[in-house]
Design a protein around this motif. Structure first.
Motif, short mmCIF file in Angstrom:
data_model
loop_
_atom_site.label_atom_id
_atom_site.label_comp_id
_atom_site.label_asym_id
_atom_site.label_seq_id
_atom_site.Cartn_x
_atom_site.Cartn_y
_atom_site.Cartn_z
N GLY A 49 -111.01 -40.65 87.92
CA GLY A 49 -112.02 -39.79 88.52
C GLY A 49 -112.22 -38.49 87.76
N GLU A 50 -111.13 -37.93 87.25
CA GLU A 50 -111.21 -36.63 86.57
C GLU A 50 -111.82 -36.74 85.18
OE1 GLU A 50 -107.18 -35.47 86.62
OE2 GLU A 50 -107.12 -35.07 88.79
N GLN A 55 -117.83 -41.75 86.92
CA GLN A 55 -119.22 -41.34 87.06
C GLN A 55 -120.10 -42.03 86.02
OE1 GLN A 55 -116.59 -39.48 87.01
NE2 GLN A 55 -116.58 -38.09 88.79
N ALA A 56 -119.57 -42.20 84.82
CA ALA A 56 -120.35 -42.85 83.76
C ALA A 56 -120.56 -44.33 84.05
CB ALA A 56 -119.64 -42.67 82.41
N GLY A 87 -112.75 -43.87 93.67
CA GLY A 87 -111.75 -44.76 94.27
C GLY A 87 -112.29 -46.15 94.52
N VAL A 88 -113.53 -46.24 95.01
CA VAL A 88 -114.14 -47.54 95.27
C VAL A 88 -114.27 -48.34 93.98
CG1 VAL A 88 -116.28 -48.69 95.97
CG2 VAL A 88 -115.36 -46.80 97.34
N LEU A 89 -114.80 -47.69 92.93
CA LEU A 89 -115.00 -48.39 91.67
C LEU A 89 -113.67 -48.71 90.99
CD1 LEU A 89 -116.72 -49.57 89.49
CD2 LEU A 89 -117.22 -47.27 88.64
N PHE A 90 -112.70 -47.83 91.13
CA PHE A 90 -111.39 -48.06 90.52
C PHE A 90 -110.76 -49.36 91.03
CE2 PHE A 90 -106.74 -47.56 90.73
CZ PHE A 90 -106.45 -47.37 89.38
N HIS A 91 -110.74 -49.52 92.34
CA HIS A 91 -110.12 -50.72 92.91
C HIS A 91 -110.95 -51.97 92.65
CE1 HIS A 91 -106.81 -48.63 94.83
NE2 HIS A 91 -107.66 -47.69 95.21
#
Length: 485
Positions: A49-50, A55-56, A87-91
């Motif tokens: 996220g950081e 975002q990209a 978080g949604v995209l990470f998982h």
């Protein structure tokens, strides 16, 4: 439902060394390598996220979901708050291999070389950090052909309870299967079962998002092999179904269709359980196939399988019953025998004494019933086959009709499985002559060839030609005799 064989006590003589080493290895991997994965995953999610990578990648994620599930999926994701998107995209990224590939392709197809290069660099950084998470690096991923992961996934676990449950079953099954196969064949079975479980899971889940890990597929292979290796030998096992449970003794082969049926039903009707029923089925099939191959090629330890496991006082009680019968105290002998039979059912020696008591009491119908009961008990070794053949000769001499029923095929099949070819030939010649088929005889031919018994093999071929001249098997026998097969 729980079905667990508990047929051998754990002693110094039966201690399964390789099984114990596998347990130690699984525990060591979990404690030494996986224990830090949860903190590494948290750090990776925070960095994701950081760093700006989430975002990209978010627009490409929306396009991917819209292409796969339609515009409504895109609209639903567009409602996710900005703070939750990483978080949604990470998982989703970790779970879905197709999404991961789509994001990589989107980075390569960026609007400009500079933007594409920046996104690609961030993705390479993400992959490098993710590679330090052992669970991510070595789990099985649906939709990916990665042979190393087919094995490594079987040594990873999703938590302490997952590990403890699998290791309990590994110890219980390993005690029985390692003793029957020996260490090297046991290792081969375990690893082959892990691969078989992974391949079946991949085939069943191909195209789905997700991943799998755990030793249960390899352990299921031990279950499948156990059922085939122990075969028709009665084994003790514990079963538990909701509030019902019991501790019973039945032929091991009966467990295979129960295990397979349970896993198949859950795979089809309980897909959201979060349990690898597909891997369990793959392991069961792989283990059963290898177990069958080990039995057919004579690579099992019959001395371990045939070792008596009943309390030694049974022999003492049988001697006391015989002594009462010798004094013609038949009523007391029968009462004691019935109590013993209820306590240790399925023992051939107990059933033979029951037959003898019926003969001494001149109860011919009861003697015939007891004889059939004894013949229906799966023989565990060649000595018990000899006892059953002697009983058959005494109870049903050739001048009397032989009772029909399923016991005939059961006896033939079990004697054949134990390699008692001479006894099987006698069975077909005398007691099953009216019902034996050319196929039964030809099966005996093939088994004699496998065991290298050339004289018996040749004699059986000639017998098929003489007994069944018009059958297809007679044609095969002619060919084999002419060409020396």
């Amino acid at each position: 439902m729980l079905i667990l064989p508990l047929h051998r006590p754990l002693t110094r003589a039966t201690f399964p060394i390789v099984t114990a080493l596998l347990v130690v290895l699984n525990v060591a991997i979990f404690v030494l390598f996986q224990a830090g994965d949860w903190s590494r995953l948290e750090a990776l999610e925070a960095w994701y996220g950081e760093s700006g990578l989430a975002q990209a990648e978010w627009p490409a994620y929306l396009d991917f979901e819209a292409a796969r599930d339609g515009p409504l999926a895109r609209e639903a994701l567009a409602q996710v708050p900005d703070a939750d998107r990483a978080g949604v995209l990470f998982h989703a990224r970790l779970r879905d291999l197709a999404l991961e590939r789509a994001l990589a392709q989107a980075a390569r197809d960026g609007a400009g070389a500079r933007e594409a290069g920046h996104a690609g660099a961030l993705q390479r950084d993400f992959d490098a950090r993710a590679s330090r998470v052992v669970t991510l690096e070595y789990r099985l991923r649906y939709g990916e052909i990665a042979p190393l992961r087919w094995v490594t996934a079987a040594f990873l676990h999703g938590g302490a309870m997952h590990l403890l449950g699998n290791m309990f079953f590994l110890l219980a099954l390993g005690l029985l299967v390692e003793g029957a196969l020996g260490p090297w064949r046991f290792i081969l079975l375990y690893l082959a079962g892990a691969v078989g479980a992974s391949l079946f899971a991949l085939a069943w889940r191909w195209g789905e998002a997700g991943a799998a890990l755990g030793a249960s597929g390899a352990i299921a292979a031990l279950m499948g092999a156990f059922a085939l290796i122990w075969g028709w030998r009665p084994v003790r096992f514990f079963w538990w179904f909701f509030v019902l449970f019991d501790y019973v003794k039945k032929p091991a082969i009966w467990l295979l269709p129960v295990w397979v049926g349970w896993e198949a039903l859950n795979l089809v009707f309980n897909p959201e359980a979060g349990v690898g029923f597909d891997a369990h089925l793959g392991g069961l099939f792989s283990g059963a196939l290898l177990g069958w191959a080990f039995v057919r090629t004579g690579q099992v330890r019959h001395e371990f399988l045939d070792e008596t496991d009943v309390a030694p006082d049974v022999a003492t009680e049988l001697d006391a019953i015989r002594a009462r019968a010798g004094r013609m105290d038949l009523a007391a002998a029968q009462e004691a025998l019935d109590a013993l039979d209820a306590r240790v059912p399925g023992r051939l020696d107990v059933s033979l004494v029951g037959y003898r008591l019926a003969v001494l009491g001149a109860r011919r119908p009861e003697a015939a019933r007891r004889a059939l009961q004894a013949l229906d008990i799966p023989a565990r070794n060649t000595a018990e086959v000899a006892l059953q053949l002697a009983l058959l000769e005494e109870a049903f001499p050739l001048d009397r009709p032989v009772p029909g029923g399923a016991w005939r095929e059961g006896v033939r099949r079990r004697w054949l499985a134990l390699g008692c070819l001479g006894e099987c030939r006698r069975l077909l010649e005398a007691w099953l002559a009216d019902s034996a088929t050319a196929g039964d005889w030809f099966e005996l031919v093939l088994r004699a060839r496998e065991r290298g018994e050339g004289d018996l093999h040749h004699a059986l071929l000639e017998e098929i030609v003489a007994r069944f001249p018009a059958s297809p098997e007679a044609g095969k026998a002619h060919f084999m005799l002419e060409h020396g097969h």
